[in-house]
Design an enzyme around this catalytic site. Structure first.
Site, mmCIF file in Angstrom:
data_model
loop_
_atom_site.group_PDB
_atom_site.id
_atom_site.type_symbol
_atom_site.label_atom_id
_atom_site.label_comp_id
_atom_site.label_asym_id
_atom_site.label_seq_id
_atom_site.Cartn_x
_atom_site.Cartn_y
_atom_site.Cartn_z
ATOM 1 N N GLU A 61 0.798 -1.220 0.000
ATOM 2 C CA GLU A 61 0.000 0.000 0.000
ATOM 3 C C GLU A 61 0.835 1.276 0.000
ATOM 4 O O GLU A 61 0.304 2.364 -0.223
ATOM 5 C CB GLU A 61 -0.952 -0.011 1.205
ATOM 6 C CG GLU A 61 -2.065 -1.045 1.051
ATOM 7 C CD GLU A 61 -2.974 -1.147 2.270
ATOM 8 O OE1 GLU A 61 -2.594 -0.618 3.331
ATOM 9 O OE2 GLU A 61 -4.053 -1.758 2.142
ATOM 10 N N GLU B 204 7.203 -21.524 8.649
ATOM 11 C CA GLU B 204 7.682 -20.607 9.679
ATOM 12 C C GLU B 204 8.749 -21.232 10.566
ATOM 13 O O GLU B 204 9.398 -20.540 11.353
ATOM 14 C CB GLU B 204 6.534 -20.123 10.548
ATOM 15 C CG GLU B 204 5.924 -21.180 11.445
ATOM 16 C CD GLU B 204 4.881 -20.582 12.386
ATOM 17 O OE1 GLU B 204 5.089 -20.692 13.608
ATOM 18 O OE2 GLU B 204 3.897 -20.011 11.894
#
Length: 267
Positions: free
Chosen positions: A79, A110
């Site tokens: 963004e 992860e």
């Protein structure tokens, strides 16, 4: 370590609650989030100031994380170009398991403490850059390993977590700890923890961009004009700044491609 994010919810028999009881419970927990963020403002200030200084000298900002945390980093990074008109590679979000993990969880991604640094090599990360690790628990191996290796190479390190202390803090120059307490649904860190991380990311990237001169007054003068709504918003910004009519403002905006350039060229 004791992880607050994994503690049992104080709400019992959620599966037996009415819909409104569930909603009220979630809402009560959500109210705690901004208060926890407020307590972390001094830490956020230090991180935002340090990152901006690096970026003023040609550095970039990287986020790494897994699951919800990783997705939030990707969202914030993606963004920045349309909001502030910065190059797409100024702020980069990397998620464990690669871009496919944005939509579909990648098992055990992860848990690889070496992979984050490997992923970062694709971007030639260096000592001018900053790396912020996102991990609700503060223990995610992918994040811990990435920050640890980055620190060895002179990269500024920070983190946004929802526990106090832990392995991620130990390898962060500028830790941000937002302790929101146990989740409404035990261990579901996409809830309060995710909300807290999103709030901090909003603060971090916006504050950094303001320090980099990407905001004038309270306006996004460098925003990308990628749809009719934004063109209309930009037109009205130019009208206001130059005290001119809509048609003239629209022509200037179309000619120069941004609010900032249109205004500067007409003064």
């Amino acid at each position: 370590m004791k992880r607050v994010t994994e503690q049992e919810s104080k709400y019992k028999d959620i599966d037996k609650m009415s819909v409104i009881e569930v909603l009220k419970g979630i809402n009560e927990e959500d109210k705690l989030v901004p208060l926890a963020v407020e307590k972390a403002l001094p830490q956020i200030e230090k991180l935002a100031t340090a990152v901006a200084e690096r970026m003023k000298n040609g550095g970039r900002l990287f986020y790494i994380g897994a699951g919800t945390s990783g997705r939030l980093g990707v969202v914030d990074a993606s963004e920045c170009p349309p909001t502030f008109g910065v190059p797409f590679d100024w702020v980069v979000g990397i998620i464990a398991g690669g871009d496919s993990a944005i939509r579909k969880a990648v098992e055990f991604a992860e848990d690889d403490e070496k992979q984050a640094w490997i992923d970062l090599q694709e971007y030639d990360i260096n000592e001018k850059d900053s790396l912020v690790g996102l991990a609700a628990s503060g223990t995610t191996p992918y994040v811990v390993g990435g920050l640890e290796e980055a620190r060895k190479h002179g990269v500024l390190t920070g983190c946004i977590i929802c526990n106090e202390g832990g392995p991620v803090v130990a390898v962060s120059d500028y830790p941000v700890e937002v302790v929101v307490g146990p989740e409404f649904l035990t261990g579901s860190t996409r809830m309060k923890s995710g909300t807290a991380q999103k709030l901090v990311l909003n603060m971090l990237s916006t504050t950094v961009m303001i320090q980099l001169g990407r905001v004038k007054g309270n306006k996004m003068v460098d925003m990308q004009l990628t749809n009719h709504k934004l063109v209309d918003r930009g037109t009205h910004m130019v009208m206001e700044e130059l005290n001119i009519g809509e048609e003239q403002a629209a022509e200037l905006l179309s000619k120069y491609g941004s609010v900032r350039k249109a205004v500067e060229a007409s003064r």
